[in-house]
Design a protein around this motif. Structure first.
Motif, PDB file in Angstrom:
ATOM      1  N   ALA A 154     -14.676  -2.981   2.194  1.00 54.59           N
ATOM      2  CA  ALA A 154     -13.598  -2.021   2.462  1.00 54.59           C
ATOM      3  C   ALA A 154     -13.454  -0.957   1.386  1.00 54.59           C
ATOM      4  N   GLY A 155     -14.096  -1.141   0.247  1.00 55.66           N
ATOM      5  CA  GLY A 155     -13.954  -0.159  -0.821  1.00 55.66           C
ATOM      6  C   GLY A 155     -12.538  -0.128  -1.347  1.00 55.66           C
ATOM      7  N   ASP A 156     -11.897   1.043  -1.256  1.00 54.55           N
ATOM      8  CA  ASP A 156     -10.532   1.191  -1.767  1.00 54.55           C
ATOM      9  C   ASP A 156      -9.525   1.461  -0.649  1.00 54.55           C
ATOM     10  N   ASP A 157      -9.812   1.011   0.548  1.00 56.35           N
ATOM     11  CA  ASP A 157      -8.949   1.278   1.701  1.00 56.35           C
ATOM     12  C   ASP A 157      -7.771   0.304   1.729  1.00 56.35           C
ATOM     13  N   ALA A 158      -6.836   0.499   0.808  1.00 52.62           N
ATOM     14  CA  ALA A 158      -5.679  -0.394   0.724  1.00 52.62           C
ATOM     15  C   ALA A 158      -4.760  -0.240   1.926  1.00 52.62           C
ATOM     16  N   ALA A 159      -4.724   0.955   2.524  1.00 53.56           N
ATOM     17  CA  ALA A 159      -3.828   1.191   3.658  1.00 53.56           C
ATOM     18  C   ALA A 159      -4.185   0.301   4.838  1.00 53.56           C
ATOM     19  N   THR A 160      -5.474   0.164   5.140  1.00 54.63           N
ATOM     20  CA  THR A 160      -5.890  -0.683   6.260  1.00 54.63           C
ATOM     21  C   THR A 160      -5.578  -2.152   5.976  1.00 54.63           C
ATOM     22  N   VAL A 161      -5.793  -2.573   4.739  1.00 53.55           N
ATOM     23  CA  VAL A 161      -5.470  -3.951   4.377  1.00 53.55           C
ATOM     24  C   VAL A 161      -3.979  -4.207   4.589  1.00 53.55           C
ATOM     25  N   ALA A 162      -3.141  -3.285   4.139  1.00 49.55           N
ATOM     26  CA  ALA A 162      -1.694  -3.448   4.303  1.00 49.55           C
ATOM     27  C   ALA A 162      -1.309  -3.465   5.778  1.00 49.55           C
ATOM     28  N   GLU A 163      -1.958  -2.629   6.580  1.00 45.99           N
ATOM     29  CA  GLU A 163      -1.644  -2.570   7.998  1.00 45.99           C
ATOM     30  C   GLU A 163      -1.993  -3.885   8.691  1.00 45.99           C
ATOM     31  N   VAL A 164      -3.119  -4.459   8.337  1.00 48.53           N
ATOM     32  CA  VAL A 164      -3.505  -5.733   8.937  1.00 48.53           C
ATOM     33  C   VAL A 164      -2.554  -6.849   8.496  1.00 48.53           C
ATOM     34  N   LEU A 165      -2.189  -6.862   7.218  1.00 47.82           N
ATOM     35  CA  LEU A 165      -1.279  -7.903   6.737  1.00 47.82           C
ATOM     36  C   LEU A 165       0.074  -7.840   7.420  1.00 47.82           C
ATOM     37  N   ALA A 166       0.456  -6.675   7.907  1.00 50.40           N
ATOM     38  CA  ALA A 166       1.752  -6.517   8.562  1.00 50.40           C
ATOM     39  C   ALA A 166       1.752  -7.019  10.003  1.00 50.40           C
ATOM     40  N   THR A 167       0.580  -7.374  10.530  1.00 48.77           N
ATOM     41  CA  THR A 167       0.524  -7.878  11.901  1.00 48.77           C
ATOM     42  C   THR A 167       1.054  -9.302  11.953  1.00 48.77           C
ATOM     43  N   GLU A 168       1.290  -9.775  13.175  1.00 45.42           N
ATOM     44  CA  GLU A 168       1.861 -11.111  13.361  1.00 45.42           C
ATOM     45  C   GLU A 168       0.847 -12.094  13.940  1.00 45.42           C
ATOM     46  N   VAL A 169      -0.426 -11.844  13.700  1.00 50.34           N
ATOM     47  CA  VAL A 169      -1.483 -12.763  14.127  1.00 50.34           C
ATOM     48  C   VAL A 169      -2.177 -13.310  12.886  1.00 50.34           C
ATOM     49  N   PRO A 170      -2.955 -14.388  13.012  1.00 50.20           N
ATOM     50  CA  PRO A 170      -3.689 -14.905  11.852  1.00 50.20           C
ATOM     51  C   PRO A 170      -4.603 -13.842  11.248  1.00 50.20           C
ATOM     52  N   VAL A 171      -4.701 -13.845   9.938  1.00 51.37           N
ATOM     53  CA  VAL A 171      -5.504 -12.861   9.219  1.00 51.37           C
ATOM     54  C   VAL A 171      -6.392 -13.575   8.205  1.00 51.37           C
ATOM     55  N   LEU A 172      -7.654 -13.179   8.172  1.00 57.47           N
ATOM     56  CA  LEU A 172      -8.584 -13.615   7.126  1.00 57.47           C
ATOM     57  C   LEU A 172      -8.799 -12.459   6.164  1.00 57.47           C
ATOM     58  N   ILE A 173      -8.620 -12.713   4.877  1.00 53.30           N
ATOM     59  CA  ILE A 173      -8.793 -11.696   3.838  1.00 53.30           C
ATOM     60  C   ILE A 173      -9.999 -12.065   2.990  1.00 53.30           C
ATOM     61  N   ASP A 174     -10.936 -11.131   2.871  1.00 55.85           N
ATOM     62  CA  ASP A 174     -12.165 -11.404   2.132  1.00 55.85           C
ATOM     63  C   ASP A 174     -12.508 -10.214   1.245  1.00 55.85           C
ATOM     64  N   ALA A 175     -13.343 -10.454   0.256  1.00 51.08           N
ATOM     65  CA  ALA A 175     -14.009  -9.404  -0.531  1.00 51.08           C
ATOM     66  C   ALA A 175     -12.999  -8.387  -1.084  1.00 51.08           C
ATOM     67  N   ASP A 176     -13.218  -7.086  -0.803  1.00 54.37           N
ATOM     68  CA  ASP A 176     -12.327  -6.059  -1.340  1.00 54.37           C
ATOM     69  C   ASP A 176     -10.890  -6.266  -0.896  1.00 54.37           C
ATOM     70  N   GLY A 177     -10.695  -6.881   0.263  1.00 53.00           N
ATOM     71  CA  GLY A 177      -9.340  -7.141   0.727  1.00 53.00           C
ATOM     72  C   GLY A 177      -8.556  -8.027  -0.212  1.00 53.00           C
ATOM     73  N   LEU A 178      -9.228  -8.923  -0.896  1.00 55.32           N
ATOM     74  CA  LEU A 178      -8.548  -9.801  -1.850  1.00 55.32           C
ATOM     75  C   LEU A 178      -8.025  -9.007  -3.038  1.00 55.32           C
ATOM     76  N   ARG A 179      -8.765  -7.997  -3.423  1.00 60.82           N
ATOM     77  CA  ARG A 179      -8.334  -7.144  -4.538  1.00 60.82           C
ATOM     78  C   ARG A 179      -7.238  -6.180  -4.117  1.00 60.82           C
ATOM     79  N   LEU A 180      -7.294  -5.711  -2.873  1.00 59.48           N
ATOM     80  CA  LEU A 180      -6.362  -4.688  -2.408  1.00 59.48           C
ATOM     81  C   LEU A 180      -5.068  -5.252  -1.838  1.00 59.48           C
ATOM     82  N   ALA A 181      -5.062  -6.514  -1.438  1.00 58.97           N
ATOM     83  CA  ALA A 181      -3.887  -7.091  -0.781  1.00 58.97           C
ATOM     84  C   ALA A 181      -2.732  -7.241  -1.756  1.00 58.97           C
ATOM     85  N   ASP A 182      -1.549  -6.874  -1.311  1.00 60.50           N
ATOM     86  CA  ASP A 182      -0.337  -7.074  -2.105  1.00 60.50           C
ATOM     87  C   ASP A 182       0.061  -8.545  -2.029  1.00 60.50           C
TER      88      ASP A 182
END
Length: 481
Positions: A310-338
């Protein structure tokens, strides 16, 4: 399913059982199983038990007693058995007497020469209560065993490793075979200790161990087969589950392709992709539902995978985390996730770090995570309120409810290749979308991924795309098809 229990639980079970048995009966059970395993080894390496040479490394506890009684049984079958006593005044009296009655002897001088001539060395130096590596007087004996041509058999676990955590804090015995009693111990299944165990053989001695007290679980084929989704007659692609993949970037389009490759083979009915690598994804996998919208407008999904490449796409990570379904966070998402956003989620979250990513999340060194994998995965899961799959030589999966940690036994070192983790994230995300709980989805994905790695490599280098291609074979193998 294989289970492993803590030292405290094993000790309590031993006390409960010994209260119902004649004195010494439990040790005799262990010694009988140990001697049988050693006899099998001697049959392979020396051709027979009679006339073979066995050396016992004997500590002061019950572990040493097990070794002495097993040595006595081997001596009665004609083996030449020599005991090296590390603490002669505290050696197990009954075991030592039994060895001498059977014709065994106690070594005097030139101990390392005796070890060098042995066909089998039995490590009974330290039992499951040992901590912190071998004591100084035992190190030359362990070194001599390692230099010898003898097969080294550990009693219950290799001396010097931590039975509860798998940590190695000093010199340890490296075994070719470990014969463990009653149940597996966590240290037999988790690296770095697992590296020293060799093959592991479990001897049932009748310990009353409650299933709910297990520290670790290791799934086997039948367990995973029960978890894998099978479409019903009325299933369509939506009922089977749709997994969304938010991955890749202009710099790392391959991560998106590999995550989709894993997802397409994970049981979900459809894969939706959102991100800048849509052209690369559709060129490789035309069945993918590619969207140029963000996750919110991509369409219905039952689970999301976010972060690979994902590089530095923190906005997409935040948008996915805001959903109400199960989410898997990997790789750059682990660094970008709040972190607060992860903890605030009500739907299941599955995080899949490797040791370096886990170290960054915990604020410790990579070496600390690799040396204390069980402690690290539990800490991460508790800190983030998420299920955590800690990748590595032994992959661990921990749920935030504090139940048994799952350990995966199917991996291979050939999986240490670029993009392999992206395939795993897609596979696990697909299983999440089919409705599996996060613990089961992560455990089944790690199991299939490990098998696929073995099938893809078969002793030779393989790329991540080869691993993805071997997932169907692993799936069929697990199901017995």
């Amino acid at each position: 399913m294989r289970t492993a229990y803590s030292v405290e639980t094993v000790r309590n079970a031993e006390r409960e059982l010994m209260a119902r048995l004649p004195e010494g009966a439990l040790m005799q059970r262990a010694a009988a199983g140990l001697a049988a395993a050693c006899a099998e080894v001697l049959g392979r390496v020396a051709g027979r038990v009679y006339g073979s040479r066995v050396v016992l490394l004997v500590g002061s506890g019950d572990n040493g007693g097990d070794a002495l009684y097993a040595g006595a049984r081997l001596a009665r079958r004609g083996a030449g058995v020599t005991a090296v006593l590390l603490a002669p005044q505290r050696a197990h009296g009954g075991g030592l007497a039994a060895l001498r009655r059977a014709g065994g002897r106690v070594a005097g001088a030139a101990v390392e020469e005796v070890i060098a001539r042995a066909d089998l060395v039995l490590d009974g130096v330290v039992g499951i209560g040992g901590r912190g590596g071998l004591r100084a007087e035992a190190v030359p004996l362990a070194d001599a065993a390692a230099r010898s041509r003898a097969t080294v058999v550990a009693v219950d676990l290799p001396s010097g490793v931590d039975a509860d955590t798998g940590q190695v804090r000093g010199d340890v015995v490296r075994a070719d075979l470990t014969v463990t009693f009653g149940t597996h111990k966590p240290g037999l299944l988790i690296d770095p200790a697992r590296e020293y165990t060799g093959a592991v053989r479990l001897v049932d001695i009748g310990l009353p161990l409650p299933a709910e007290a297990a520290e670790l679980e290791a799934l086997q084929h039948a367990d995973v087969a029960r978890l894998l989704p099978v479409p019903a007659a009325e299933s369509d692609k939506y009922r089977r589950g749709v997994v969304g993949i938010a991955a890749g970037s202009a710099r790392y389009p391959g991560a998106a392709v590999l995550a989709v490759a894993g997802a397409l083979r994970g049981g979900a009915g459809a894969v939706r992709y959102v991100g800048p690598a849509g052209d690369a994804v559709i060129a490789r996998f035309p069945e993918t539902l590619v969207s140029d919208q963000g996750p919110k407008r991509a369409g219905r999904v039952q689970a999301w995978v976010v972060g690979p490449g994902a590089g530095d796409d923190a906005a997409t990570v935040a948008e996915v985390l805001a959903t109400e379904v199960p989410v898997l966070i990997d790789a750059d998402g682990l660094r970008l996730a709040d972190a607060d956003a992860v903890r605030a989620r009500t739907a299941p979250t599955l995080m899949t770090p490797h040791a370096g990513e886990a170290a960054a999340l915990l604020g410790v060194s990579r070496e600390e995570v690799e040396g204390a994998r069980l402690t690290s995965v539990r800490e991460l899961s508790a800190r983030y309120g998420a299920t955590v799959l800690l990748k590595g030589s032994t992959t661990l999966v921990a749920a935030p409810d504090g139940g048994p940690v799952r350990v995966n036994a199917t991996g291979t070192s050939w999986l240490a290749t670029a993009g392999s983790g992206d395939v795993l994230s897609g596979l696990a995300g697909s299983l999440l979308a089919t409705g599996l709980p996060a613990l089961d989805a992560g455990s089944a994905a790690a199991y299939l991924h490990g098998l696929a790695g073995r099938f893809a490599s078969e002793g030779a280098p393989a790329g991540a795309h080869d691993v993805a291609g071997a997932i169907p074979r692993a799936w069929r193998n697990v199901r017995g098809d």
